[in-house]
Design an enzyme around this catalytic site. Structure first.
Site, short mmCIF file in Angstrom:
data_model
loop_
_atom_site.label_atom_id
_atom_site.label_comp_id
_atom_site.label_asym_id
_atom_site.label_seq_id
_atom_site.Cartn_x
_atom_site.Cartn_y
_atom_site.Cartn_z
N GLY A 27 2.28 5.88 4.04
CA GLY A 27 2.54 5.53 5.45
C GLY A 27 2.91 6.72 6.33
N LEU A 111 -12.48 -4.54 4.12
CA LEU A 111 -12.40 -5.86 4.74
C LEU A 111 -13.76 -6.56 4.63
CD1 LEU A 111 -10.40 -4.67 7.86
CD2 LEU A 111 -9.49 -6.03 5.96
N HIS A 127 -10.22 8.00 8.95
CA HIS A 127 -10.85 8.43 7.70
C HIS A 127 -10.77 9.95 7.58
CE1 HIS A 127 -13.46 8.23 4.25
NE2 HIS A 127 -14.09 9.28 4.74
C1 GRF Z 1 -5.00 9.24 5.46
O1 GRF Z 1 -5.45 10.51 5.09
C2 GRF Z 1 -6.12 8.43 6.07
O2 GRF Z 1 -7.15 9.20 6.59
C3 GRF Z 1 -6.67 7.69 4.88
O3 GRF Z 1 -5.57 7.42 4.08
C4 GRF Z 1 -4.56 8.40 4.28
C5 GRF Z 1 -3.29 7.65 4.54
O4 GRF Z 1 -2.15 8.39 4.32
N1 GRF Z 1 -7.41 6.53 5.31
P1 GRF Z 1 -0.70 7.79 4.61
O5 GRF Z 1 -0.53 6.56 3.75
O6 GRF Z 1 -0.64 7.48 6.09
O7 GRF Z 1 0.24 8.89 4.23
#
Ligand code: GRF
Length: 212
Positions: A27, A111, A127
């Site tokens: 998060g 999803l 992403h």
């Molecule tokens: C991020 O790098 C995002 O691009 C990918 O998952 C990661 C999430 O990281 N979809 P976090 O859980 O917010 O630390």
């Protein structure tokens, strides 16, 4: 035929867009967004959902007294039914909290087209690659293995494909010769945390409405 994107209403700091953030893990992106929203913005996080009881990111919601729920997969053996039931539970929470925009911030589940259709244009994903290159769950590994010199992050609207929806913004980072998956991930998270709250500003202020 795919349904068109229906973008959220144009909002303002007086009447901000109600956001739900979906997470699965640490998060760090959610934390950056909540920090950004300390100043009144045209979006506000009203609901946090994790598909995983152990997601570290849940604590950021509890700390800020935001409605925060862990909704793990229901105990059903048929995988298709399980997905549909799970998304049904999430959908109920989204409706209860009058959510207007869903942000997938490290949400590790794909999803179903039926869920996406209901919310199309109102789901944003972050992403960690320069899409359309390196979609999927191993973007950093794939970019390093491909020997490319640039990677980055993409903020896009979600459609029924995997990491294929309309791109809103991207930022690049250089991949150095000594780069590892971990160092690349750290570098990309840093730019994600700057970029995606600002993309939410643009989306909620109507900057993409003529482009969709
Ligand atoms: C991020 O790098 C995002 O691009 C990918 O998952 C990661 C999430 O990281 N979809 P976090 O859980 O917010 O630390």
């Amino acid at each position: 035929m795919e349904r068109p994107y229906i973008l959220p209403r144009i909002a303002s700091p007086d009447k901000p867009l109600k956001i739900a953030v979906l997470i699965s893990g640490s998060g760090s992106g959610l934390k950056a967004l909540l920090n950004y929203q300390k100043t009144p913005r045209s979006h506000i996080t009203k609901l946090i959902i994790s598909d995983n009881d152990d997601a570290k990111g849940l604590k950021y919601g509890y700390e800020k007294n935001i409605n925060t729920k862990s909704i793990p997969l229901p105990d059903v053996s048929d995988k298709k039914k399980q997905r549909i039931l799970h998304e049904g539970l999430i959908h109920i929470e989204l409706i209860k909290s009058k959510i207007e925009l869903i942000v997938l911030s490290g949400y590790m589940r794909i999803l179903t087209p039926s869920f996406v259709t209901k919310w199309k244009g109102r789901i944003v994903n972050i992403h960690p690659s320069l899409l359309p290159d390196f979609p999927g769950a191993n973007a950093h590994r794939d970019a390093i293995n491909a020997g490319v010199k640039l990677s980055g992050c993409t903020v896009h609207l979600v459609d029924s494909g995997v990491d294929t929806g309309m791109i809103l913004e991207q930022r690049e980072v250089e991949i150095l010769p000594e780069e590892t998956i971990q160092t690349l991930q750290n570098k990309i998270k840093k730019i994600e945390h700057e970029l995606y709250p600002r993309v939410l500003d643009s989306l909620s202020e109507g900057l993409y409405h003529s482009k969709s």
